[in-house]
Design a protein around this motif. Sequence first.
Motif, PDB file in Angstrom:
ATOM      1  N   PRO A   1       8.148  -3.448 -18.109  1.00  0.00           N
ATOM      2  CA  PRO A   1       6.997  -4.038 -17.251  1.00  0.00           C
ATOM      3  C   PRO A   1       5.669  -3.048 -17.220  1.00  0.00           C
ATOM      4  CG  PRO A   1       9.152  -4.595 -16.219  1.00  0.00           C
ATOM      5  CD  PRO A   1       9.590  -3.711 -17.530  1.00  0.00           C
ATOM      6  N   GLY A   2       6.260  -1.780 -17.030  1.00  0.00           N
ATOM      7  CA  GLY A   2       4.893  -0.610 -17.207  1.00  0.00           C
ATOM      8  C   GLY A   2       4.222  -0.745 -18.507  1.00  0.00           C
ATOM      9  N   MET A   3       4.833  -1.100 -19.735  1.00  0.00           N
ATOM     10  CA  MET A   3       3.988  -1.051 -20.880  1.00  0.00           C
ATOM     11  C   MET A   3       3.223  -2.396 -20.779  1.00  0.00           C
ATOM     12  SD  MET A   3       4.799   1.506 -22.255  1.00  0.00           S
ATOM     13  CE  MET A   3       4.065   1.162 -23.975  1.00  0.00           C
ATOM     14  N   GLN A   4       3.767  -3.679 -20.212  1.00  0.00           N
ATOM     15  CA  GLN A   4       2.805  -4.707 -20.065  1.00  0.00           C
ATOM     16  C   GLN A   4       1.712  -4.488 -19.076  1.00  0.00           C
ATOM     17  OE1 GLN A   4       3.696  -7.947 -21.572  1.00  0.00           O
ATOM     18  NE2 GLN A   4       1.553  -7.681 -21.081  1.00  0.00           N
ATOM     19  N   LEU A   5       1.950  -3.616 -18.097  1.00  0.00           N
ATOM     20  CA  LEU A   5       0.829  -3.281 -17.194  1.00  0.00           C
ATOM     21  C   LEU A   5      -0.354  -2.339 -18.205  1.00  0.00           C
ATOM     22  CD1 LEU A   5       2.465  -2.023 -14.059  1.00  0.00           C
ATOM     23  CD2 LEU A   5       1.032  -3.924 -14.112  1.00  0.00           C
ATOM     24  N   LEU A   6       0.075  -1.624 -18.735  1.00  0.00           N
ATOM     25  CA  LEU A   6      -1.015  -0.868 -19.881  1.00  0.00           C
ATOM     26  C   LEU A   6      -1.364  -1.722 -20.826  1.00  0.00           C
ATOM     27  CD1 LEU A   6      -1.748   2.168 -20.364  1.00  0.00           C
ATOM     28  CD2 LEU A   6      -0.079   1.861 -22.573  1.00  0.00           C
ATOM     29  N   ILE A   7      -0.533  -2.608 -21.394  1.00  0.00           N
ATOM     30  CA  ILE A   7      -1.354  -3.504 -22.466  1.00  0.00           C
ATOM     31  C   ILE A   7      -2.477  -4.424 -21.639  1.00  0.00           C
ATOM     32  CG2 ILE A   7      -0.792  -5.657 -23.793  1.00  0.00           C
ATOM     33  CD1 ILE A   7       1.893  -4.300 -24.406  1.00  0.00           C
TER      34      ILE A   7
ATOM     35  N   GLU B   1       0.945  -1.222   0.144  1.00  0.00           N
ATOM     36  CA  GLU B   1      -0.150  -0.060   0.087  1.00  0.00           C
ATOM     37  C   GLU B   1       0.880   1.184  -0.035  1.00  0.00           C
ATOM     38  OE1 GLU B   1      -4.207  -1.431   2.042  1.00  0.00           O
ATOM     39  OE2 GLU B   1      -2.474  -0.575   3.345  1.00  0.00           O
ATOM     40  N   MET B   2       1.940   1.321   0.843  1.00  0.00           N
ATOM     41  CA  MET B   2       3.055   2.408   0.586  1.00  0.00           C
ATOM     42  C   MET B   2       3.590   2.489  -0.624  1.00  0.00           C
ATOM     43  SD  MET B   2       2.879   4.190   3.358  1.00  0.00           S
ATOM     44  CE  MET B   2       4.306   5.245   3.155  1.00  0.00           C
ATOM     45  N   SER B   3       3.768   1.384  -1.130  1.00  0.00           N
ATOM     46  CA  SER B   3       4.547   1.694  -2.655  1.00  0.00           C
ATOM     47  C   SER B   3       3.422   2.149  -3.787  1.00  0.00           C
ATOM     48  CB  SER B   3       4.905   0.144  -2.989  1.00  0.00           C
ATOM     49  OG  SER B   3       5.782  -0.461  -2.179  1.00  0.00           O
ATOM     50  N   LEU B   4       2.270   1.870  -3.396  1.00  0.00           N
ATOM     51  CA  LEU B   4       1.275   2.337  -4.373  1.00  0.00           C
ATOM     52  C   LEU B   4       1.274   3.903  -4.222  1.00  0.00           C
ATOM     53  CD1 LEU B   4      -0.640   1.805  -6.841  1.00  0.00           C
ATOM     54  CD2 LEU B   4      -2.444   1.345  -4.952  1.00  0.00           C
ATOM     55  N   ARG B   5       1.035   4.306  -2.885  1.00  0.00           N
ATOM     56  CA  ARG B   5       0.874   5.714  -2.490  1.00  0.00           C
ATOM     57  C   ARG B   5       2.286   6.469  -3.423  1.00  0.00           C
ATOM     58  NH1 ARG B   5      -1.060   3.811   2.500  1.00  0.00           N
ATOM     59  NH2 ARG B   5      -3.026   4.847   2.680  1.00  0.00           N
ATOM     60  N   TYR B   6       3.431   5.870  -3.187  1.00  0.00           N
ATOM     61  CA  TYR B   6       4.513   6.432  -3.980  1.00  0.00           C
ATOM     62  C   TYR B   6       4.347   6.211  -5.643  1.00  0.00           C
ATOM     63  CZ  TYR B   6       6.932   7.995   0.173  1.00  0.00           C
ATOM     64  OH  TYR B   6       7.519   8.546   1.191  1.00  0.00           O
ATOM     65  N   ASN B   7       3.389   5.436  -5.900  1.00  0.00           N
ATOM     66  CA  ASN B   7       3.283   5.068  -7.331  1.00  0.00           C
ATOM     67  C   ASN B   7       4.300   4.460  -7.958  1.00  0.00           C
ATOM     68  OD1 ASN B   7       1.885   4.737  -9.721  1.00  0.00           O
ATOM     69  ND2 ASN B   7       1.607   6.886 -10.236  1.00  0.00           N
ATOM     70  N   ALA B   8       4.819   3.304  -7.298  1.00  0.00           N
ATOM     71  CA  ALA B   8       6.302   2.704  -7.677  1.00  0.00           C
ATOM     72  C   ALA B   8       5.974   1.105  -7.322  1.00  0.00           C
ATOM     73  CB  ALA B   8       7.351   3.167  -6.964  1.00  0.00           C
ATOM     74  N   MET B   9       5.119   0.592  -8.496  1.00  0.00           N
ATOM     75  CA  MET B   9       4.762  -0.750  -8.287  1.00  0.00           C
ATOM     76  C   MET B   9       5.286  -1.566  -9.584  1.00  0.00           C
ATOM     77  SD  MET B   9       2.667  -1.455  -5.570  1.00  0.00           S
ATOM     78  CE  MET B   9       1.275  -2.290  -6.107  1.00  0.00           C
ATOM     79  N   THR B  10       5.520  -2.809  -9.352  1.00  0.00           N
ATOM     80  CA  THR B  10       5.969  -3.722 -10.568  1.00  0.00           C
ATOM     81  C   THR B  10       4.568  -4.492 -10.795  1.00  0.00           C
ATOM     82  OG1 THR B  10       6.610  -5.430  -9.246  1.00  0.00           O
ATOM     83  CG2 THR B  10       8.088  -3.797  -9.660  1.00  0.00           C
ATOM     84  N   PRO B  11       4.371  -5.111 -11.962  1.00  0.00           N
ATOM     85  CA  PRO B  11       3.271  -6.149 -12.304  1.00  0.00           C
ATOM     86  C   PRO B  11       3.054  -7.069 -11.122  1.00  0.00           C
ATOM     87  CG  PRO B  11       4.707  -5.530 -14.349  1.00  0.00           C
ATOM     88  CD  PRO B  11       5.358  -5.114 -13.267  1.00  0.00           C
ATOM     89  N   ARG B  12       4.061  -7.732 -10.828  1.00  0.00           N
ATOM     90  CA  ARG B  12       3.976  -8.872  -9.673  1.00  0.00           C
ATOM     91  C   ARG B  12       3.492  -8.251  -8.454  1.00  0.00           C
ATOM     92  NH1 ARG B  12       5.895 -12.589  -6.065  1.00  0.00           N
ATOM     93  NH2 ARG B  12       7.744 -11.390  -5.300  1.00  0.00           N
TER      94      ARG B  12
END
Length: 667
Positions: free
Chosen positions: A554-560, A454-465
């Motif tokens: 990984p970010g492009m894969q999230l978008l796709i 949740e803290m990582s998401l607040r910083y918007n620094a997440m990977t697909p996994r």
Amino acid sequence: MKKQTIFLVLLFVQAVLYAQPRFDSSVFKPAKPKTTDLVQLVYNAKDKDLEFSDAIHAACFLFEDFEWRQMNLSLQKNATGLWTVTVPVKPTTAFIGVKFYQGDADHPDALDNNQDLGYAIALSDAKGKPVQGAYLGEAAFQAPMIAGGGIFAYYNNQPKSLPTEYLKGLADKEFALSGKRYLDYFQSLMNLQKLALGDGFPAYAKKLLIDGLKQKDLSDQVLNQFYTFASGRLQDQELTQLVEKRVNADFPNGATARFIAYSNTKGSSADKNEVIASYENFLKLFPVQQWRQRPNAQGFIYYAVYRGLGSAYFDSKQFDKFTKLYDDIDFRTGNELMRWNIMRAYMFKLVGKDSLYQVSEAILPKLIARKGDNSYKEDFDRQAQADSNVVKNLDDRLFTHISLLNDLKKYEEARKYFLLLSEDGKYNNAELNEINLQVLEGLGDDKQILPMLEMSLRYNAMTPRMFDKLKAIYLKGHAGDGSGYQAYLDGLKSDEEKAEMKAYVDHNWVDHPMPDFRLETADGLFITPDDWKGKIVVVDFWATWCRPCIMAFPGMQLLIDKYAQDKHVAVYMLGTMQTGDYKSKSVNYVRGEGFRFNLLHDAVNPKTNEQDLVFKQLVPLFGDSSIPRKIIVKDGRVRYCSGGYSGSPSKLMDELSLAIEILKNEK
């Protein structure tokens, strides 16, 4: 005979006129001011750019003790319409230059510096004798490279060269006036004489230095000037050796001897043993502890020596000696040694991980202990900047060490170092957050995983996994009901983060025609603009040699994955600027890493035979030819364009998602 006489007279008059100063002295009162006088500026703005100004200022450049000093004064308009102000002078004020301006001194609305010819005057002492530095100041005012300093700010354009006869006359007069003090203005005198003497300068300079070395009681500072000039400017080996001999005789442990010893080290040698012996000998002669007792501006020497020695130790696998250096070095030097050697060895697999761990584990506590030594102070204008730099660099070094510990499955140790990261360092790096997840999983510490995600998401620094893990936890806690999952994610992001993202996207809107194209897919088919009609199309320009491009995958894969079911949105990865069998390299890499991309190959430019036909047509829009580069195309036009990679997959997804949604909602 009469014609010849007239010609000679005219030639003499021309030479005399040509050898006069360019500047105008008429704005100064009295006409021949003394340092004991009340020196005034009297400026008539009529018919000049400042004629209608209601506030005129004067930027005064005063040559005092052979150096320039600047002050800004405000003039007052008298009853006759003239602008006046008194210039405060000292007994050592030898020369004054002035320019008049309206508005801000650094960015004036209007100014008058006599069309780059200057307003200036030389001063005399109480007896009417020129002040020492007057002739040098006259030369340096018109040729700023002579004495440097702030005088460069006087001119709008580089002043034209002065006649050598004129310069030589000024040099001779200054030497006659101030010759006994020539060591006080040595560099400026040399610069003046070089302009005046041309090819004859080296012989003059060499004689001056040889005569100077005959003097008794020369200071270490003067000998340092001699050495720098002989070795650097003149590159005279014989003269350099003469200076070295005098330095070693008078100041064997002084700053100049230290600099000479450093200059003679073998840091550029290809022989590591020679490099090591050279630097070790330097530190034996001039220990860093000795310098710290009386520090001067030579800290750069120890920084360079320890960097070179540390790298030589590391490259030759003398890890014990490398580690031992951390008993003596400051944080700034230790940080650089760890960055260049440990991080580089880890990234490029130059040293086995077990060996690398032993070294990294030994030096990191010593580095942490020195974080408050203020060794970055001289690199920054403000203390806060220096402190922030220490925090950032320590976070980076911890990142490398934690990554190494995670690879070796030393989870307990890795978790200990996580706690030493700064608050931002703990959560603003998506790659490190992924490692943190792996560490917590390795420790079986399930209670800490959700708060960390949740803290990582607040910083918007997440990977697909990480998203997969967070969704699994959410679904488990909601009996498999994912209807509120998106609202849950949106609620975790701060309003500040959302506002920053919106501002970033708004900054990158464009409107540019998309070039015509016929691009090959990974399966050997072709697409054209007709295939994009009625769609919003994201295009990621990338190459197999581009590390930031690969890091953004990984970010492009999230978008796709997010738009996989949306028939009105398409995402393509367009390989460009590659060589060799670029088609196989691109396809094999992407499929080998498990990414599910729609691959395209940029076409080959028939004129250059380079694989960049579409990309190069868009360079005028981009402003440069760097990648990664993302564009969004709608109705045959490029509507959005951004470059680089922030390091966060989730941030990249959010950026492009926001742009897509805005374009979808256009009427």
